[in-house]
Design an enzyme around this catalytic site. Structure first.
Site, PDB file in Angstrom:
ATOM      1  CB  ALA A  84      73.057  40.936  58.748  1.00 49.42           C
ATOM      2  CB  SER A 129      63.165  30.818  63.422  1.00 47.29           C
ATOM      3  OG  SER A 129      64.451  29.696  63.320  1.00 47.29           O
ATOM      4  CB  ILE A 160      76.444  37.010  60.211  1.00 56.51           C
ATOM      5  CG1 ILE A 160      75.607  37.658  61.040  1.00 56.51           C
ATOM      6  CG2 ILE A 160      76.635  37.520  58.973  1.00 56.51           C
ATOM      7  CD1 ILE A 160      73.990  37.375  60.948  1.00 56.51           C
ATOM      8  CD  GLU A 203      68.485  30.458  53.943  1.00 56.29           C
ATOM      9  OE1 GLU A 203      68.936  30.454  54.978  1.00 56.29           O
ATOM     10  OE2 GLU A 203      67.576  31.392  53.790  1.00 56.29           O
ATOM     11  N   GLY A 241      82.817   2.621  66.767  1.00 52.19           N
ATOM     12  CA  GLY A 241      83.456   2.399  68.151  1.00 52.19           C
ATOM     13  C   GLY A 241      84.357   3.737  68.737  1.00 52.19           C
ATOM     14  CG  ASN A 279      64.879  20.765  61.350  1.00 56.01           C
ATOM     15  OD1 ASN A 279      65.229  21.357  60.565  1.00 56.01           O
ATOM     16  ND2 ASN A 279      65.508  19.370  61.436  1.00 56.01           N
TER      17      ASN A 279
END
Length: 374
Positions: free
Chosen positions: A118, A126, A151, A238, A335, A362
């Site tokens: 958590a 972040s 979570i 991770e 398509g 990112n």
């Protein structure tokens, strides 16, 4: 890949095809895998594969976790085993006391305990230094108050590694990791399952801690305030889990698309005979090959204990970005059918997007890289 690892890979693939793939649509509609899936994964040795046998694990290493994650990606299965295996179990292994290891790891290996970590909070993603959840010492206990969101495994988890402030005045140095067995406490509750764009069967939930009291012995590590450092030390692994899945996803998208364009006819010829199709898939194959080469290099560094946070950040952001780009190109070649969820490429498109966000966005990855440059 050794012969032993290839045998392990084949067994994982067969297990997923038999036990998980047929249930994915149903699990996606209900928003979570059946609880029994965790027990079955434990019986098959998929849980805690890289944890020593003395703690009930498989006695393998991170190559076994890599294979599991790659095969789950290939099978288009949504299952939070990466958090359970590659993250929480290794926090306990690295920082837990002998008593904690014996108490939790064997039960995680069987699936009796489902683990979650958590970190994220409403308004705090972040930026882990800014978490607001508090764990106040009260005699022999910690009293935890706060809320968490996004979570993974939040619906089933009954062992949660909570990132909390034990000393809010110290900022990052006041963060600690505290384990909560939800079956043994009062004041813990789960919020609604979060309805997501993709990864429908992967349960993702809000968690609430209202005066949750746990023994002070549930602190991970010998002393308070080490949580942020512990998180930073484990994050390369991770992020490698995410990168492994991303590079595997690229190859799988290309496989689906190559088969589709061979069968699809346009203007009297197969789509695979058209130069644009061939050029686009050649570009995708090149990107996927580069990604795998880079991830393989990172894997070797990780296994040698030499993977640094900067390189792991590079692997995470670049592979997830390129995975989204490759899948987008592959969907275009399908398509209109590429937009229909009956086709695997559409599911991949929806599932891949979050990989640029979780595990540290990112943009955060690029900031970490830049800090080493200036």
């Amino acid at each position: 890949m050794t012969e032993e690892l290839e045998i392990f890979r084949d067994s994982v693939r067969k297990f997923l095809e038999k036990e998980f793939v047929p249930n994915q649509d149903r699990w996606g509609k209900q928003g979570f895998v059946d609880r029994e899936a965790w027990s079955r994964a434990g019986e098959m040795g998929l849980l805690c594969a890289s944890i020593p046998e003395q703690y009930g694990g498989g006695g393998g290493d991170f190559t076994h976790e890599a294979i599991i994650n790659i095969e789950i990606t290939r099978a288009l299965v949504n299952f939070g085993i990466g958090v359970h295996n590659g993250i929480v179990s290794h926090y306990i292994l690295a920082y837990g006391s002998e008593e904690q290891k014996q108490k939790w790891l064997p039960r995680m290996a069987t699936g009796e305990l489902v683990a979650a970590i958590a970190m994220s909070e409403p308004g705090v993603g972040s930026d882990l230094k800014s978490v607001r959840t508090k764990a106040a010492r009260d005699g022999k206990d910690y009293v935890i108050n706060g809320s968490k969101t996004f979570i993974t495994n939040g619906y089933h988890a009954n062992l949660i590694c909570v990132v909390a402030k034990t000393n809010p005045e110290l900022g990052a140095k006041g963060i600690s990791l505290i384990m909560v067995e939800t079956d043994e406490v009062e004041g813990f509750r789960r919020g609604k399952l979060l309805e997501k764009i993709g990864q429908k069967a992967q349960d993702t939930a809000e968690l609430f801690f209202d005066d949750v009291r746990v023994p002070a012995s549930n602190l991970l590590g010998a002393e308070e305030g080490k949580g942020f450092v512990q998180l930073m030390q484990q994050l390369p692994q991770e992020r490698m889990i995410i990168a492994l899945g991303a590079q595997a996803s690229m190859h799988r998208a290309i496989e689906f698309t190559r088969e589709y364009v061979r069968q699809r006819e346009v203007f009297g010829q197969s789509l695979s005979e058209m130069q644009n199709t061939r050029f686009k898939l050649a570009e995708c194959q090149t990107v996927a090959t580069i990604a795998t080469t880079f991830v393989d290099q990172c894997m070797m560094q990780l296994l040698a204990g030499e993977l640094d946070t900067t390189t792991a950040a590079m692997a995470k952001w670049w592979t997830t970005q390129k995975n989204c780009e490759v899948i987008d190109e592959c969907l275009q070649l399908h398509g209109g059918y590429g937009y229909i969820l009956e086709y695997p490429i559409a599911k991949m498109y929806a599932n891949a997007r979050v990989s640029k966000i979780y595990g540290g966005s990112n943009e955060i990855m690029k900031e970490l890289i830049a800090r080493k440059m200036f």
